[in-house]
Design a protein around this motif. Structure first.
Motif, PDB file in Angstrom:
ATOM      1  N   ALA A  11      12.778 -10.552   6.945  1.00  0.00           N
ATOM      2  CA  ALA A  11      14.091  -9.991   7.310  1.00  0.00           C
ATOM      3  C   ALA A  11      14.974  -9.647   5.694  1.00  0.00           C
ATOM      4  CB  ALA A  11      15.110 -11.050   8.146  1.00  0.00           C
ATOM      5  N   PRO A  12      15.875  -8.810   5.926  1.00  0.00           N
ATOM      6  CA  PRO A  12      16.546  -8.242   4.716  1.00  0.00           C
ATOM      7  C   PRO A  12      17.271  -9.583   3.886  1.00  0.00           C
ATOM      8  CG  PRO A  12      17.415  -6.849   6.621  1.00  0.00           C
ATOM      9  CD  PRO A  12      16.405  -8.133   7.182  1.00  0.00           C
ATOM     10  N   GLU A  13      17.734 -10.656   4.773  1.00  0.00           N
ATOM     11  CA  GLU A  13      18.316 -11.771   3.883  1.00  0.00           C
ATOM     12  C   GLU A  13      17.202 -12.543   3.202  1.00  0.00           C
ATOM     13  OE1 GLU A  13      18.594 -11.008   7.116  1.00  0.00           O
ATOM     14  OE2 GLU A  13      18.693 -12.853   8.425  1.00  0.00           O
ATOM     15  N   ASN A  15      15.561   2.030   0.757  1.00  0.00           N
ATOM     16  CA  ASN A  15      15.758   1.320   1.789  1.00  0.00           C
ATOM     17  C   ASN A  15      14.794   0.564   2.616  1.00  0.00           C
ATOM     18  OD1 ASN A  15      18.639   1.623   2.239  1.00  0.00           O
ATOM     19  ND2 ASN A  15      18.272   3.739   2.071  1.00  0.00           N
ATOM     20  N   ALA A  23      14.331  -2.741   0.861  1.00  0.00           N
ATOM     21  CA  ALA A  23      15.472  -3.852   1.252  1.00  0.00           C
ATOM     22  C   ALA A  23      15.487  -4.271   2.656  1.00  0.00           C
ATOM     23  CB  ALA A  23      16.782  -3.196   0.933  1.00  0.00           C
ATOM     24  N   GLY A  24      14.541  -3.472   3.484  1.00  0.00           N
ATOM     25  CA  GLY A  24      14.222  -3.889   4.842  1.00  0.00           C
ATOM     26  C   GLY A  24      15.495  -3.456   5.847  1.00  0.00           C
ATOM     27  N   ARG A  25      16.263  -2.126   5.581  1.00  0.00           N
ATOM     28  CA  ARG A  25      17.101  -1.508   6.381  1.00  0.00           C
ATOM     29  C   ARG A  25      16.484  -1.286   7.747  1.00  0.00           C
ATOM     30  NH1 ARG A  25      21.641   1.396   4.001  1.00  0.00           N
ATOM     31  NH2 ARG A  25      23.068   1.441   5.526  1.00  0.00           N
ATOM     32  N   PRO A  26      17.294  -1.616   8.704  1.00  0.00           N
ATOM     33  CA  PRO A  26      16.998  -1.544  10.254  1.00  0.00           C
ATOM     34  C   PRO A  26      16.846   0.225  10.270  1.00  0.00           C
ATOM     35  CG  PRO A  26      18.539  -3.219  10.259  1.00  0.00           C
ATOM     36  CD  PRO A  26      18.407  -2.611   8.665  1.00  0.00           C
TER      37      PRO A  26
END
Lengths: 427, 261
Positions: B80-82, B54, B57-60
């Motif tokens: 950022a995740p995107e 996670n 993937a950059g999960r908050p």
């Protein structure tokens, strides 16, 4: 006693209005006028207006519109607002007057249209139960009624689209379009009513639609309230349903200073069914209200209310959903669901479900949710490369999909889908 | 960039520390993944495997408190995740999210076009998109009906995992992180999903396969196996390490780890 200085313009308007027409009508108008002068516009003390601010309206010196100058109307704007992509019979009403010149010449088979002083059988529609200030105003200042009759056993392949426009030619005018649909037994029709404004400051449109649905008739009724920023629209739909009739209401309300849709449905005879699927959207400082009253007055009647709101910015939505089951209305089924999506910290959504049940053999349910976009779903979309803003739009659209899905007709669904997309695309 | 023949690593994790809700989970991860390689991350429950996935993937909510992560030589952590996804990072979720009201087709098309746009490719129209995705679904044994259904809503466990692999095959990432993709899969689904992954193995694509069990690694044979315990990699080896773990369990490694600490 409260003073109504804020609405003194309206009170004066009512006081000086000279009721015309047959004696029964004059009597009702004078009665409603006196009542309005006593009560004024609704305040937050009335349950149905607890979350609705009408103060801006009170600041206006509202007056009746001058007769509309048809030649000076913005026809291109009207054409766009009339949903040109949708095949329909179009009737244009401006400032409460049907304008035959702007309407389709051809009237569908089995349909008659006339604008005149209210017909005698309109009397019972002029004394609604639980009338509020807007109802009283509609009666007190009633002028003409556009009556649209659909004969028995008529099936219209194309919808009838009534474009109810406020011209804005008279600043801060109060227009009161009044439409009466009588749908003959066994008939099946789709009626669209679009409430639109031609300028950003068109005052108040206080519209009333009354519908008599005869035995086994089915009406698909689409109400589109699309205001512009400085305008207020209060649209009331009252439906009386006979045996086995079926009312399917769909509504779209996009915010303006105030955009309010009130639906009162009375299931007067057995086996009548009514459903209403509504979506209200608002941003900025807009206000959207959806108020529904379904009265089950006869046995074996059914109703469903599925209302949704999307609220962004500092906007406010309110939903009041009432189900009344009278003592004789055994074996009634009534469902009510309300969902609100808050897109900003300053947005507010208010819901007031209310069930009044006087019969014992009934099935009634209700549920209300208020929530934000799901964080996990947002991350899921973003983890696939979809930008945050776009992901929010996709999810917001997903929230509205249930409402869109309730629409049987593909062409109609496309129109509403386009309205939704253009709202989502706007800043 | 580099003028030597050494290939630039796809992923370079150095001394990575991360916390969830203020609780430290990762306590100094070091990991280098070369192009075309498959590395497996194994370890007991709570060892930090999913946290690592996670974080990448950059999960908050997964806060990096120290260390660095480079992806293709660039710092991944500020993205950022995107932006990570567009750069070529893909996470196959352990628990794929259900999204009511959004069809699988809508979702996949939006994702694919966002990534194509980033790569300077033209957006696909509905027709080309369907042609592309239907072939890939057939290869994964997925019913085309799943395209019209809301994302993951009412999908069986196996359908959800296949849907993750479908997204991966459509989006063609440079780094695919598979977070316990085998959990909840029966043996047939496991084979289909593994075949889907193996078909994507190429010199330009690397995999980080997070799993609790050796089972998956019989199908997706890794180049390296790392064992995570207590937020650190306590052992690395070739594919045979997975078999050893299957035999001995994780207990002996945790004991070793405690002794070392």
């Amino acid at each position: 006693m409260m003073s109504h200085t804020a609405h003194s313009g309206l009170a004066k308007l009512v006081a000086t209005h000279v009721a015309a027409g047959p004696p029964w009508l004059q009597q009702l108008q004078n009665q409603a006028g006196r009542e309005f002068q006593r009560r004024g516009l609704p305040t937050r003390k009335e349950d149905a207006f607890r979350y609705t601010s009408l103060t801006d309206l009170g600041n206006y010196d509202l007056r009746l519109p001058n007769p509309v100058a048809v030649d000076s109307l913005d026809r291109d704007a009207l054409r766009t607002l009339a949903l040109p992509e949708l095949e329909a019979h179009r009737l244009v009403v401006v400032d409460g007057r049907w304008i035959a010149d702007l309407s389709d010449v051809e009237v569908p088979l089995g349909t008659t249209i006339q604008q005149a002083s209210p017909p005698p059988d309109f009397e019972r529609h002029l004394q609604p139960k639980g009338a509020d200030g807007f109802d009283l105003l509609r009666t007190a200042l009633l002028d003409q009624v556009l009556t649209i009759d659909i004969a028995k056993g008529v099936i219209l392949s194309k919808p009838i689209h009534v474009i109810i426009a406020s011209s804005g030619q008279t600043k801060t005018a109060i227009s009161q379009p009044r439409i009466f649909f009588r749908i003959g037994s066994g008939s099946r029709v789709t009626i669209i009513e679009s409430y639109v404004t031609l300028t950003d400051d068109s005052g108040l449109c206080n519209a009333g639609t009354n519908i008599d649905l005869s035995e086994n008739a089915r009406l698909d009724h689409v109400s589109l309230v699309r205001g512009t920023p400085g305008t207020s629209t209060v649209a009331s739909t009252r439906v009386l349903q006979k045996h086995g009739s079926d009312y399917r209401g769909q509504s779209w309300i996009s915010g303006s200073q105030l955009a309010r849709h009130e639906v009162h449905i009375q299931l007067c005879e057995p086996e009548a069914h009514a459903s209403i699927d509504g979506l209200a959207v608002a941003r900025g400082n807009e206000q959207v209200d959806n108020h529904v009253v379904v009265e089950h007055a006869a046995p074996r009647t059914q109703s469903e209310q599925r209302m949704a709101a999307i609220v962004d910015g500092s906007a406010t939505s309110s939903f009041g959903g009432n189900v009344i089951v009278r003592r004789d209305a055994q074996q009634t089924h009534a469902r009510q669901q309300s969902r609100s999506l808050l897109l900003s910290i300053n947005a507010s959504a208010n819901t007031q479900p209310n069930l009044e049940i006087y019969a014992d053999d009934v099935k009634c349910s209700h549920g209300a949710t208020v929530g934000q976009l799901d964080e996990d779903a947002l991350f899921y979309l973003r983890s696939r490369g979809i930008a945050q803003k776009e992901a929010e739009k996709v999810l917001t659209r997903g929230f509205a999909a249930l409402w869109l899905g309730a629409i049987d007709n593909q062409a109609m669904r496309d129109v509403l889908s386009a309205l939704l997309d253009s709202w989502l695309a706007a800043p | 960039m580099s003028s030597t023949l050494t290939l630039q690593p796809v992923l370079e994790v150095k001394n990575l520390h991360a916390s969830v809700n203020g609780t430290p989970i990762l306590r100094g991860i070091n990991l280098t993944l070369e192009p075309g390689k498959v590395h497996a991350i194994m370890g007991p429950n709570g060892s930090g495997k999913s946290t690592l996935a996670n974080v990448l993937a950059g999960r908050p909510g997964y806060d990096v408190t120290g260390g660095t992560v480079n992806f293709l030589g660039e710092d991944l952590l500020p993205l950022a995740p995107e932006d990570r996804a567009r750069a070529g990072v893909f996470l196959a979720f352990q628990y794929p999210t259900e999204i009511p009201g959004v069809s699988n087709a809508q979702f996949l098309k939006a994702a694919l076009n966002a990534i194509r746009q980033h790569r300077g490719q033209e957006k696909l129209d509905a027709f080309d998109f369907l042609a592309l995705v239907k072939d890939k679904m057939a290869a994964l044994g997925m019913s085309p009906k799943l395209l019209e259904r809301p994302v993951n809503e009412g999908f069986s466990g196996g359908e959800k995992k296949r849907n993750e692999i479908l997204q991966m095959t459509v989006l063609e990432p440079t780094l695919a992180v598979l977070d316990e993709t085998d959990s909840g899969l029966d043996i047939d689904a496991l084979r289909v999903v593994s075949e889907g992954v193996n078909a994507l193995r190429s010199s330009g694509r690397s995999f980080l396969v997070v799993t609790h069990y050796q089972r998956l690694l019989s199908y997706i044979v890794p180049d390296r196996v790392h064992v995570l315990a207590g937020g650190r990699i306590v052992r690395s080896g070739d594919a045979s390490l997975a078999l050893e773990l299957e035999e001995k369990g994780y207990g002996w490694l945790e004991d070793q780890n405690e002794a070392a600490a």
